[in-house]
Design a protein around this motif. Structure first.
Motif, PDB file in Angstrom:
ATOM      1  N   PRO A 164      -5.445   9.379  -8.866  1.00  0.00           N
ATOM      2  CA  PRO A 164      -6.153  10.631  -8.559  1.00  0.00           C
ATOM      3  C   PRO A 164      -5.234  11.848  -8.557  1.00  0.00           C
ATOM      4  N   VAL A 165      -3.958  11.648  -8.221  1.00  0.00           N
ATOM      5  CA  VAL A 165      -2.998  12.752  -8.213  1.00  0.00           C
ATOM      6  C   VAL A 165      -2.753  13.258  -9.626  1.00  0.00           C
ATOM      7  N   VAL A 166      -2.540  12.337 -10.559  1.00  0.00           N
ATOM      8  CA  VAL A 166      -2.289  12.721 -11.955  1.00  0.00           C
ATOM      9  C   VAL A 166      -3.501  13.447 -12.532  1.00  0.00           C
ATOM     10  N   ARG A 167      -4.678  12.948 -12.229  1.00  0.00           N
ATOM     11  CA  ARG A 167      -5.900  13.613 -12.712  1.00  0.00           C
ATOM     12  C   ARG A 167      -6.042  15.019 -12.127  1.00  0.00           C
ATOM     13  N   LYS A 168      -5.763  15.136 -10.829  1.00  0.00           N
ATOM     14  CA  LYS A 168      -5.931  16.434 -10.171  1.00  0.00           C
ATOM     15  C   LYS A 168      -4.957  17.463 -10.720  1.00  0.00           C
ATOM     16  N   VAL A 169      -3.699  17.069 -10.906  1.00  0.00           N
ATOM     17  CA  VAL A 169      -2.710  17.996 -11.454  1.00  0.00           C
ATOM     18  C   VAL A 169      -3.152  18.481 -12.833  1.00  0.00           C
ATOM     19  N   ALA A 170      -3.665  17.561 -13.639  1.00  0.00           N
ATOM     20  CA  ALA A 170      -4.133  17.942 -14.980  1.00  0.00           C
ATOM     21  C   ALA A 170      -5.290  18.937 -14.893  1.00  0.00           C
ATOM     22  N   ARG A 171      -6.198  18.728 -13.949  1.00  0.00           N
ATOM     23  CA  ARG A 171      -7.332  19.654 -13.787  1.00  0.00           C
ATOM     24  C   ARG A 171      -6.861  21.038 -13.372  1.00  0.00           C
ATOM     25  N   VAL A 172      -5.921  21.089 -12.417  1.00  0.00           N
ATOM     26  CA  VAL A 172      -5.417  22.374 -11.926  1.00  0.00           C
ATOM     27  C   VAL A 172      -4.708  23.137 -13.038  1.00  0.00           C
ATOM     28  N   LEU A 173      -3.843  22.431 -13.777  1.00  0.00           N
ATOM     29  CA  LEU A 173      -3.103  23.087 -14.851  1.00  0.00           C
ATOM     30  C   LEU A 173      -4.037  23.544 -15.977  1.00  0.00           C
ATOM     31  N   GLY A 197       0.794  -1.210   0.000  1.00  0.00           N
ATOM     32  CA  GLY A 197       0.000   0.000   0.000  1.00  0.00           C
ATOM     33  C   GLY A 197       0.827   1.260   0.000  1.00  0.00           C
ATOM     34  N   ILE A 198       2.132   1.161   0.283  1.00  0.00           N
ATOM     35  CA  ILE A 198       3.004   2.327   0.293  1.00  0.00           C
ATOM     36  C   ILE A 198       3.172   2.828  -1.136  1.00  0.00           C
ATOM     37  N   PRO A 199       2.929   4.126  -1.385  1.00  0.00           N
ATOM     38  CA  PRO A 199       3.046   4.644  -2.760  1.00  0.00           C
ATOM     39  C   PRO A 199       4.437   4.413  -3.330  1.00  0.00           C
ATOM     40  N   PRO A 200       4.534   4.122  -4.615  1.00  0.00           N
ATOM     41  CA  PRO A 200       5.844   3.886  -5.231  1.00  0.00           C
ATOM     42  C   PRO A 200       6.627   5.178  -5.385  1.00  0.00           C
ATOM     43  N   ARG A 201       7.938   5.051  -5.545  1.00  0.00           N
ATOM     44  CA  ARG A 201       8.782   6.223  -5.753  1.00  0.00           C
ATOM     45  C   ARG A 201       8.697   6.675  -7.206  1.00  0.00           C
ATOM     46  N   THR A 216      -3.235  27.105  -5.623  1.00  0.00           N
ATOM     47  CA  THR A 216      -2.214  26.276  -4.984  1.00  0.00           C
ATOM     48  C   THR A 216      -2.455  24.835  -5.395  1.00  0.00           C
ATOM     49  N   ILE A 217      -1.370  24.120  -5.674  1.00  0.00           N
ATOM     50  CA  ILE A 217      -1.489  22.687  -5.953  1.00  0.00           C
ATOM     51  C   ILE A 217      -1.328  21.934  -4.640  1.00  0.00           C
ATOM     52  N   ASN A 218      -2.410  21.341  -4.155  1.00  0.00           N
ATOM     53  CA  ASN A 218      -2.387  20.539  -2.936  1.00  0.00           C
ATOM     54  C   ASN A 218      -2.579  19.078  -3.302  1.00  0.00           C
ATOM     55  N   LEU A 219      -1.597  18.252  -3.005  1.00  0.00           N
ATOM     56  CA  LEU A 219      -1.666  16.837  -3.359  1.00  0.00           C
ATOM     57  C   LEU A 219      -1.307  15.984  -2.155  1.00  0.00           C
ATOM     58  N   LYS A 220      -1.963  14.849  -2.026  1.00  0.00           N
ATOM     59  CA  LYS A 220      -1.635  13.900  -0.969  1.00  0.00           C
ATOM     60  C   LYS A 220      -1.856  12.492  -1.481  1.00  0.00           C
ATOM     61  N   LEU A 221      -0.854  11.654  -1.280  1.00  0.00           N
ATOM     62  CA  LEU A 221      -0.955  10.254  -1.691  1.00  0.00           C
ATOM     63  C   LEU A 221      -1.521   9.425  -0.543  1.00  0.00           C
ATOM     64  N   ASP A 226       9.009   2.752 -11.822  1.00  0.00           N
ATOM     65  CA  ASP A 226       9.502   1.443 -12.236  1.00  0.00           C
ATOM     66  C   ASP A 226       8.345   0.653 -12.847  1.00  0.00           C
ATOM     67  N   ARG A 227       8.653  -0.185 -13.796  1.00  0.00           N
ATOM     68  CA  ARG A 227       7.614  -0.883 -14.569  1.00  0.00           C
ATOM     69  C   ARG A 227       6.679  -1.694 -13.682  1.00  0.00           C
ATOM     70  N   GLU A 228       7.207  -2.341 -12.641  1.00  0.00           N
ATOM     71  CA  GLU A 228       6.387  -3.240 -11.821  1.00  0.00           C
ATOM     72  C   GLU A 228       5.682  -2.528 -10.676  1.00  0.00           C
ATOM     73  N   ALA A 229       5.822  -1.214 -10.563  1.00  0.00           N
ATOM     74  CA  ALA A 229       5.232  -0.481  -9.435  1.00  0.00           C
ATOM     75  C   ALA A 229       3.710  -0.498  -9.493  1.00  0.00           C
ATOM     76  N   ASP A 230       3.085  -0.578  -8.316  1.00  0.00           N
ATOM     77  CA  ASP A 230       1.627  -0.440  -8.222  1.00  0.00           C
ATOM     78  C   ASP A 230       1.326   1.048  -8.137  1.00  0.00           C
ATOM     79  N   THR A 231       0.843   1.615  -9.218  1.00  0.00           N
ATOM     80  CA  THR A 231       0.675   3.072  -9.323  1.00  0.00           C
ATOM     81  C   THR A 231      -0.754   3.536  -9.077  1.00  0.00           C
ATOM     82  N   SER A 232      -1.601   2.679  -8.536  1.00  0.00           N
ATOM     83  CA  SER A 232      -3.010   3.043  -8.351  1.00  0.00           C
ATOM     84  C   SER A 232      -3.186   4.257  -7.444  1.00  0.00           C
ATOM     85  N   SER A 233      -2.283   4.426  -6.467  1.00  0.00           N
ATOM     86  CA  SER A 233      -2.406   5.573  -5.552  1.00  0.00           C
ATOM     87  C   SER A 233      -2.110   6.893  -6.259  1.00  0.00           C
ATOM     88  N   TYR A 234      -1.442   6.834  -7.402  1.00  0.00           N
ATOM     89  CA  TYR A 234      -1.105   8.054  -8.147  1.00  0.00           C
ATOM     90  C   TYR A 234      -2.191   8.482  -9.141  1.00  0.00           C
TER      91      TYR A 234
END
Length: 404
Positions: free
Chosen positions: A119-128, A14-18, A173-178, A109-117
């Motif tokens: 909503p973050v990617v979507r939010k950044v796109a909306r803000v920009l 469950g820990i977000p990937p780097r 302001t861009i506010n993001l939390k994983l 990394d290719r094998e990373a579980d990126t599901s936690s990211y």
């Protein structure tokens, strides 16, 4: 046999990937898709660079895609990495070619579980997108250069703190939390025994559900789920739901009912603990009886290796005089199962078909004798001990047993 060590480690997933890299790209009317900013520098570039981790030319048509694919989350996998982005298409006559296209992409990394990211990617796109439509934040040269600082801070803060707060201007302001994402817990069965991985009493407060409080009070590493439900005076189904909730958050793991009639065997994984001094120290501390000094780890290791098919725990204790070694046998077995280097060998009774129609076995019990239900499950359903079940089945000579 379920690997309970894996069950416990699942929650670490469950820990977000780097983040490996973050890059900002646009569609240039004269040059086509291009990378404007990237962090670290040189990580996303054309094939001319041998040090880049991503060949942008090979994935550019997905980073800045056709209009139909814009407005959707896009994942691209290369040989070693995964790229996640949300391409945006803004139609307006003020732009050259009447449109502005951009994408802020995240690399893992290719094998990373990126599901936690996601909503973050979507939010950044909306803000920009909002910043661009309001004051041309991305397309104006004066403010465009701010994007480098933004993606630099995104990479650093999300990797270090799993959140970030980036002021853009007085109004934005861009506010993001994983947030950690966990796999759905495995199904919980009445015959399983929950063991706490955290101090539930310390976590409990007035906001806890009453049923959960009642359930948590009786979790002691000994009672199985059905017994806990009975002690707490809670419906069996609700008890299982509570256990699944605790499993989801990694507060408990499930093991088998402990009985001296159980049979355990060692797995090849046991060789991995020979050089793991941390596990060795944990083992000695966990299995000792009261405050007595436990045996050396070498002795504990040899005892684990003596567990095998066909040997009940009672016989193992007698053969190796374990009762004189200051070992808590229940904790000794639990430690090996939790760490995944020993496993339970279950006993499955089978009544072949067609069987003697004059059998005195209850019809409900006969239905369970198909090789799909082990002793723990049957005993829990019937409310009897393994010894009592043995006595019942020995009177039926057609019943056979398999161990697996």
């Amino acid at each position: 046999m379920q690997d309970y060590a894996q069950q416990a480690s699942e929650f670490q997933a469950g820990i977000p990937p780097r983040l490996v890299s973050v890059f900002y790209s646009v569609f240039d009317p004269s040059k086509g898709p291009k990378v404007v900013f990237e962090v670290p520098e040189g990580s996303i570039i054309s094939t001319e660079s041998s040090t880049s981790i991503i060949d942008f030319d090979s994935i550019s048509e997905y980073i800045i895609p056709k209009q139909q694919l814009c407005g959707h989350l896009v994942n691209i996998c290369t040989e070693s990495y995964k790229v996640m982005g949300f391409p945006v298409y803004i139609r307006d006559n003020k732009y050259e070619r009447n449109a502005f296209m951009f994408n802020l992409s995240f690399v893992f990394d290719r094998e990373a579980d990126t599901s936690s990211y996601e909503p973050v990617v979507r939010k950044v796109a909306r803000v920009l997108t909002s910043l661009e439509t309001e004051n041309e934040f991305l397309s104006k040269e004066a403010t465009n250069n701010v994007m480098y600082n933004i993606i630099e801070q995104l990479l650093e803060d999300l990797n270090s703190y799993c959140e970030c707060q980036i002021p853009i201007n007085s109004a934005n302001t861009i506010n993001l939390k994983l947030f950690p994402t966990y796999r759905n817990p495995p199904p919980v069965y009445d015959y399983q025994v929950p063991i706490c991985t955290v101090n539930l009493k310390a976590l409990m407060d007035d906001n806890w559900d009453i049923t959960m409080k009642k359930i948590a009070t009786h979790i002691n590493g000994i009672h199985h789920v059905k017994k806990i439900a009975e002690l707490a005076d809670v419906d069996y189904g609700l008890a299982r739901k509570c256990m699944e909730h605790l499993l989801y958050y990694g507060c408990i793991i499930m093991i088998d009912i402990f009985q001296f009639s159980n049979v355990y065997a060692v797995k090849p994984d046991i060789m991995g603990i020979i050089e793991d001094e941390t596990v060795q120290s944990e083992c000695k501390s966990y299995v000792r009886s009261n405050d007595a000094n436990p045996p050396s780890f070498a002795k504990l290791f040899s005892l684990y290796c003596l567990l095998k098919h066909g040997l009940t725990l009672k016989e193992w204790v007698q053969e190796n005089q374990v009762t004189s070694l200051n070992i808590d046998i229940r904790r000794f077995i639990s430690f090996g199962v939790i760490k995944g280097f020993i496993y339970r060998v279950h006993k499955y009774p089978i009544l072949p078909e067609p069987h003697n129609q004059q059998s005195k076995l209850p019809s409900q019990l006969r239905r369970l004798l198909n090789g799909k239900h082990h002793y723990d499950e049957i005993c829990t359903m019937e409310g009897c001990s393994a010894r009592k079940l043995d006595e019942i089945l020995v009177a039926e000579p057609e019943v056979k047993f398999i161990w697996r």
